[in-house]
Design an enzyme around this catalytic site. Structure first.
Site, PDB file in Angstrom:
ATOM      1  N   PRO A 133     -42.112 -53.096  35.897  1.00 29.77           N
ATOM      2  CG  PRO A 133     -43.984 -52.572  34.949  1.00 29.77           C
ATOM      3  CD  PRO A 133     -43.312 -52.582  36.271  1.00 29.77           C
ATOM      4  CG  ASN A 134     -40.734 -54.203  30.451  1.00 27.64           C
ATOM      5  OD1 ASN A 134     -40.767 -55.153  29.927  1.00 27.64           O
ATOM      6  ND2 ASN A 134     -41.964 -53.376  30.111  1.00 27.64           N
ATOM      7  NE  ARG A 189     -33.197 -56.859  24.743  1.00 26.32           N
ATOM      8  CZ  ARG A 189     -34.150 -57.613  25.528  1.00 26.32           C
ATOM      9  NH1 ARG A 189     -35.280 -57.245  25.633  1.00 26.32           N
ATOM     10  NH2 ARG A 189     -33.838 -59.029  25.918  1.00 26.32           N
ATOM     11  CE1 TYR A 230     -36.411 -45.646  30.569  1.00 27.01           C
ATOM     12  CE2 TYR A 230     -36.533 -47.050  28.687  1.00 27.01           C
ATOM     13  CZ  TYR A 230     -37.168 -46.208  29.419  1.00 27.01           C
ATOM     14  OH  TYR A 230     -38.484 -46.150  29.089  1.00 27.01           O
ATOM     15  CG  ASN A 236     -38.445 -46.674  37.876  1.00 22.16           C
ATOM     16  OD1 ASN A 236     -39.764 -46.838  37.517  1.00 22.16           O
ATOM     17  ND2 ASN A 236     -37.496 -46.517  37.202  1.00 22.16           N
ATOM     18  CB  ALA A 268     -45.269 -48.885  31.796  1.00 22.84           C
ATOM     19  CG  HIS A 315     -47.088 -43.457  32.932  1.00 18.05           C
ATOM     20  ND1 HIS A 315     -46.545 -42.490  33.627  1.00 18.05           N
ATOM     21  CD2 HIS A 315     -45.923 -44.251  32.199  1.00 18.05           C
ATOM     22  CE1 HIS A 315     -45.317 -42.360  33.243  1.00 18.05           C
ATOM     23  NE2 HIS A 315     -44.965 -43.750  32.483  1.00 18.05           N
ATOM     24  CG  ASP A 333     -56.449 -47.474  45.417  1.00 13.22           C
ATOM     25  OD1 ASP A 333     -56.588 -46.251  45.620  1.00 13.22           O
ATOM     26  OD2 ASP A 333     -57.595 -48.035  44.814  1.00 13.22           O
ATOM     27  CD  GLU A 364     -43.897 -40.851  40.528  1.00 14.16           C
ATOM     28  OE1 GLU A 364     -44.516 -40.103  41.305  1.00 14.16           O
ATOM     29  OE2 GLU A 364     -44.095 -41.040  39.296  1.00 14.16           O
ATOM     30  CG  HIS A 385     -40.147 -42.082  36.855  1.00 14.36           C
ATOM     31  ND1 HIS A 385     -40.634 -43.234  36.367  1.00 14.36           N
ATOM     32  CD2 HIS A 385     -41.102 -41.352  37.692  1.00 14.36           C
ATOM     33  CE1 HIS A 385     -41.902 -43.207  37.224  1.00 14.36           C
ATOM     34  NE2 HIS A 385     -42.301 -42.117  37.798  1.00 14.36           N
ATOM     35  CG  LEU A 386     -33.850 -45.427  35.509  1.00 16.30           C
ATOM     36  CD1 LEU A 386     -33.891 -46.465  34.503  1.00 16.30           C
ATOM     37  CD2 LEU A 386     -32.574 -45.075  36.094  1.00 16.30           C
ATOM     38  CB  SER A 387     -36.310 -41.191  31.215  1.00 15.83           C
ATOM     39  OG  SER A 387     -37.838 -41.814  31.508  1.00 15.83           O
ATOM     40  NE  ARG A 434     -39.417 -41.537  27.591  1.00 18.75           N
ATOM     41  CZ  ARG A 434     -39.046 -42.697  27.892  1.00 18.75           C
ATOM     42  NH1 ARG A 434     -38.925 -42.994  29.148  1.00 18.75           N
ATOM     43  NH2 ARG A 434     -39.525 -43.691  27.052  1.00 18.75           N
ATOM     44  NE  ARG A 482     -42.689 -42.948  27.723  1.00 21.45           N
ATOM     45  CZ  ARG A 482     -42.660 -44.229  27.828  1.00 21.45           C
ATOM     46  NH1 ARG A 482     -42.830 -44.964  28.928  1.00 21.45           N
ATOM     47  NH2 ARG A 482     -42.505 -44.968  26.503  1.00 21.45           N
TER      48      ARG A 482
HETATM   49  O1  CA2 Z   1     -37.749 -43.435  33.263  1.00 19.05           O
HETATM   50  C1  CA2 Z   1     -38.211 -44.454  33.928  1.00 19.05           C
HETATM   51  O2  CA2 Z   1     -37.727 -44.970  34.922  1.00 19.05           O
HETATM   52  C2  CA2 Z   1     -39.493 -45.277  33.587  1.00 19.05           C
HETATM   53  O3  CA2 Z   1     -40.071 -45.514  34.637  1.00 19.05           O
HETATM   54  C3  CA2 Z   1     -38.963 -46.365  32.918  1.00 19.05           C
HETATM   55  C4  CA2 Z   1     -40.425 -47.217  32.326  1.00 19.05           C
HETATM   56  C5  CA2 Z   1     -41.301 -46.205  31.770  1.00 19.05           C
HETATM   57  O4  CA2 Z   1     -42.456 -46.992  31.247  1.00 19.05           O
HETATM   58  C6  CA2 Z   1     -41.588 -45.006  32.295  1.00 19.05           C
HETATM   59  O5  CA2 Z   1     -42.687 -44.071  31.709  1.00 19.05           O
HETATM   60  C7  CA2 Z   1     -40.615 -44.333  33.003  1.00 19.05           C
HETATM   61  C8  CA2 Z   1     -39.793 -48.234  31.426  1.00 19.05           C
HETATM   62  C9  CA2 Z   1     -38.822 -49.119  31.988  1.00 19.05           C
HETATM   63  C10 CA2 Z   1     -38.498 -50.008  30.814  1.00 19.05           C
HETATM   64  O6  CA2 Z   1     -36.996 -50.280  30.990  1.00 19.05           O
HETATM   65  C11 CA2 Z   1     -36.534 -50.572  30.190  1.00 19.05           C
HETATM   66  C12 CA2 Z   1     -35.067 -50.643  30.102  1.00 19.05           C
HETATM   67  C13 CA2 Z   1     -34.399 -51.157  29.008  1.00 19.05           C
HETATM   68  C14 CA2 Z   1     -34.688 -51.617  28.062  1.00 19.05           C
HETATM   69  C15 CA2 Z   1     -36.222 -51.523  27.683  1.00 19.05           C
HETATM   70  C16 CA2 Z   1     -36.926 -51.166  28.867  1.00 19.05           C
END
Ligand code: CA2
Length: 152
Positions: free
Chosen positions: A10-11, A18, A23, A74, A77, A80, A87, A98, A100-102, A107, A111
């Site tokens: 998601p997202n 954004r 990110y 990836n 959210a 978490h 499953d 797995e 994650h960008l961040s 954080r 997370r």
């Molecule tokens: O760091 C990551 O890749 C995450 O999976 C990104 C998720 C976050 O909930 C995880 O804790 C860590 C959020 C993805 C949302 O991506 C956005 C990108 C640009 C603007 C807003 C959201």
């Protein structure tokens, strides 16, 4: 040719548009290009998917069995929160890395917990889009030593 599924939750469709302070400015299309290039270097192909829906992600993980030799996930959210994704990964029995960008461990506390990590080969976080290339490299090495029942 061996095929990998690169799956984004998601997202992540908003990437590059954004919160660049968290990110970066890399878009999901840029991530796809990085993955295609890395896979090509290892003689593999990819399918690249993104969904904002937990059930759709689960369906894609189920369908990966017998189609893709490995998964880079990836889960955003859902990482978490989602026992259902955990499953699905367990039941699919497709090797998964797995990503994650961040750096999720640097954080907020919520997370730090990952429901994906216990059922993954490993976790890569904090390196931005490079993490996806590292994950593909790790899967290529894993599959070279322990080839599964499909080459895609
Ligand atoms: O760091 C990551 O890749 C995450 O999976 C990104 C998720 C976050 O909930 C995880 O804790 C860590 C959020 C993805 C949302 O991506 C956005 C990108 C640009 C603007 C807003 C959201």
């Amino acid at each position: 040719m061996t095929s990998l599924l690169i799956l984004n939750g998601p997202n992540l469709n908003l990437l590059g548009t954004r919160q660049p302070e968290v990110y970066g400015r890399t878009t999901l299309a840029d991530v796809r290009a990085i993955c295609e290039a890395e896979a090509r270097d290892h003689g593999m192909t990819i399918a690249f998917e993104q969904s904002n829906h937990e059930g759709a992600l689960i369906d894609l993980i189920h369908a990966a069995r017998g189609t893709h030799a490995g998964i880079v996930l990836n889960a955003g959210a859902y990482t978490h929160t989602s026992v259902a994704l955990m499953d699905a990964i367990s039941s699919a029995s497709v090797p998964l890395v797995e990503v994650h960008l961040s750096n999720i461990h640097a954080r907020e506390a919520f997370r730090h917990r990952s429901f994906i990590a216990p059922v993954a080969l490993g976790q890569i976080c904090g390196f931005g889009a490079t993490g996806y290339a590292l994950a593909i490299r790790a899967l290529a090495a894993h599959l070279a030593h322990e080839p599964g029942d499909t080459d895609g």
